[in-house]
Design a protein around this motif. Structure first.
Motif, PDB file in Angstrom:
ATOM      1  N   MET A   1      72.267   7.238  37.196  1.00 57.44           N
ATOM      2  CA  MET A   1      71.007   6.621  36.809  1.00 57.44           C
ATOM      3  C   MET A   1      70.778   5.374  37.665  1.00 57.44           C
ATOM      4  SD  MET A   1      69.325   5.503  33.139  1.00 57.44           S
ATOM      5  CE  MET A   1      70.287   4.065  32.747  1.00 57.44           C
ATOM      6  N   LEU A   2      69.604   5.282  38.249  1.00 57.95           N
ATOM      7  CA  LEU A   2      69.187   4.080  38.963  1.00 57.95           C
ATOM      8  C   LEU A   2      68.391   3.211  38.002  1.00 57.95           C
ATOM      9  CD1 LEU A   2      67.814   5.556  42.333  1.00 57.95           C
ATOM     10  CD2 LEU A   2      70.179   5.044  41.704  1.00 57.95           C
ATOM     11  N   ILE A   3      68.691   1.913  37.969  1.00 58.79           N
ATOM     12  CA  ILE A   3      67.888   0.959  37.206  1.00 58.79           C
ATOM     13  C   ILE A   3      67.582  -0.231  38.118  1.00 58.79           C
ATOM     14  CG2 ILE A   3      68.823   1.621  34.953  1.00 58.79           C
ATOM     15  CD1 ILE A   3      70.591  -0.883  35.045  1.00 58.79           C
ATOM     16  N   PRO A   4      66.519  -0.967  37.859  1.00 55.56           N
ATOM     17  CA  PRO A   4      66.192  -2.110  38.723  1.00 55.56           C
ATOM     18  C   PRO A   4      67.205  -3.250  38.629  1.00 55.56           C
ATOM     19  CG  PRO A   4      64.273  -1.399  37.480  1.00 55.56           C
ATOM     20  CD  PRO A   4      65.455  -0.704  36.883  1.00 55.56           C
TER      21      PRO A   4
ATOM     22  N   GLU B   1      75.452  15.746  39.542  1.00 55.61           N
ATOM     23  CA  GLU B   1      74.693  16.937  39.167  1.00 55.61           C
ATOM     24  C   GLU B   1      73.244  16.597  38.825  1.00 55.61           C
ATOM     25  OE1 GLU B   1      76.553  19.655  36.447  1.00 55.61           O
ATOM     26  OE2 GLU B   1      78.534  18.838  36.893  1.00 55.61           O
ATOM     27  N   TYR B   2      73.035  15.403  38.271  1.00 50.83           N
ATOM     28  CA  TYR B   2      71.706  14.983  37.851  1.00 50.83           C
ATOM     29  C   TYR B   2      71.502  13.523  38.226  1.00 50.83           C
ATOM     30  CZ  TYR B   2      72.587  18.965  34.709  1.00 50.83           C
ATOM     31  OH  TYR B   2      72.925  20.187  34.198  1.00 50.83           O
ATOM     32  N   LEU B   3      70.229  13.133  38.371  1.00 53.37           N
ATOM     33  CA  LEU B   3      69.904  11.729  38.617  1.00 53.37           C
ATOM     34  C   LEU B   3      68.677  11.344  37.813  1.00 53.37           C
ATOM     35  CD1 LEU B   3      70.534   9.117  40.170  1.00 53.37           C
ATOM     36  CD2 LEU B   3      68.967   9.907  41.955  1.00 53.37           C
ATOM     37  N   LEU B   4      68.806  10.279  37.019  1.00 59.89           N
ATOM     38  CA  LEU B   4      67.666   9.693  36.314  1.00 59.89           C
ATOM     39  C   LEU B   4      67.197   8.496  37.122  1.00 59.89           C
ATOM     40  CD1 LEU B   4      68.900  11.449  34.017  1.00 59.89           C
ATOM     41  CD2 LEU B   4      68.071   9.707  32.420  1.00 59.89           C
TER      42      LEU B   4
END
Length: 336
Positions: free
Chosen positions: A71-74, A124-127
């Motif tokens: 997960m990318l967050i600012p 496998e996944y990216l949010l």
């Protein structure tokens, strides 16, 4: 002499089952394989007793799955995004996925670089959460065949789950109007919006909601009542100071776009007599429990983080990433 590390075959022998069954239990796919719960419990207990550690990299190579979700967050030092990362980690672990959270500082280059790095680790996944350039990240993910979706800020190339910002802003503004009292000075009989970035989707939607409520109550909206000056506290502080000097006092109502901007607004309000501050009805789009410690009433919009990420993981569970619709989750209005 060092003790030999237990292997998956040791566990299989002790549990009186096959190595493939043990592998399915350890990587969390045993239910889909219709392996009994009693067997799963026995294997997991043995793994714990023997301090067995799954080599996820090797396992991922064998199964072409890593069990990693990114997960990318600012930023981390913000209550909204820190709560997002905590909820994300819990929901990922419930699905036997291993979460990786990285802040990218609202920097498009860093977002792209981080996405590539996470992909190199075989996520496998990216949010993609609150990204300044979500479509650029989508192109990278699509090129590498990585399932992904956007949260908080929408994109055009992947499913997006966002707050219903327009509805929340309209509800907050309507409540500010309801609870306010018109001041004697006509030039101060105004409602002002402070904070955010005009090109940012969430800010634009909140300005629309603010405008809807003002127009419904008063018939029009003067453009100078909106100052999307940025999210930084210093910018919001300067904006409210300028507003105060121009009006000769605080406006009838003040809509503060984010708790980061609220920090700057509060810094300026502390320089004023408390009775003067109480003449202005104030609201913040975003929630912080420490607002209860303020010396004046504050209305806040609390975004539904479990709802946002719950819907995001529904998409992951379904495996349907082809739709590019924007799913909106309504926030709630709370009072400090």
């Amino acid at each position: 002499m060092s003790r030999r590390e237990p292997t998956i075959y040791d566990l299989a022998r002790l549990a009186e089952t096959s190595a493939s069954t043990v592998s399915a239990i350890l990587n969390g796919t045993w239910k889909s394989r219709r392996i009994g719960e009693e067997t799963a419990t026995r294997v997991l207990a043995l793994a714990k007793d023997l301090k067995y550690t799954l080599n996820r990299q090797a396992s991922g190579l064998r199964r072409k799955r890593s069990g990693l979700i990114g997960m990318l967050i600012p930023m981390h030092d913000n209550r909204f995004f820190s709560a997002m990362s905590q909820t994300f980690e819990r929901l990922a672990r419930e699905r036997h996925l291993y979460p990786i959270v990285v802040s990218t500082l609202r920097d498009p280059k860093l977002e792209a670089e981080t996405a590539r790095t996470l992909i190199s680790y075989q996520i496998e996944y990216l949010l993609v959460t609150g990204a300044s350039a979500p479509d650029a990240v989508s192109r990278i993910c699509s090129h590498h065949g990585i399932a992904h979706l956007n949260v908080d800020l929408p994109g055009k190339l992947a499913p997006s789950v966002v707050s219903d910002n327009r509805w929340g802003a309209r509800e907050l503004t309507a409540k500010l109007i309801e609870r306010s009292t018109a001041p004697r000075a006509k030039r101060r009989n105004r409602f002002c919006f402070v904070g955010g970035i005009p090109s940012d989707h969430n800010t634009a939607q909140r300005i629309e909601g603010f405008s809807d409520a003002i127009a419904a109550a008063f018939g029009s909206l003067d453009g100078v009542d909106v100052d999307a000056c940025g999210y930084e506290a210093d910018q919001a502080e300067a904006s409210v100071r300028t507003l105060y000097e121009r009006m000769g006092g605080l406006p009838r109502g003040l809509f503060v776009n984010s708790t980061i901007a609220l920090e700057g607004v509060v810094r300026f309000l502390k320089t004023l007599p408390l009775e003067e501050v109480h003449q202005c009805t104030i609201g913040s789009y975003d929630w912080d429990p420490f607002a209860t410690c303020l010396s004046f009433p504050l209305l806040m919009v609390r975004q539904d983080i479990p709802g946002l990420l719950g819907k995001a993981f529904e998409i992951i569970d379904s495996g349907r990433f082809d739709a590019t619709e924007i799913i909106q989750i309504r926030p709630e209005l709370v009072e400090a």
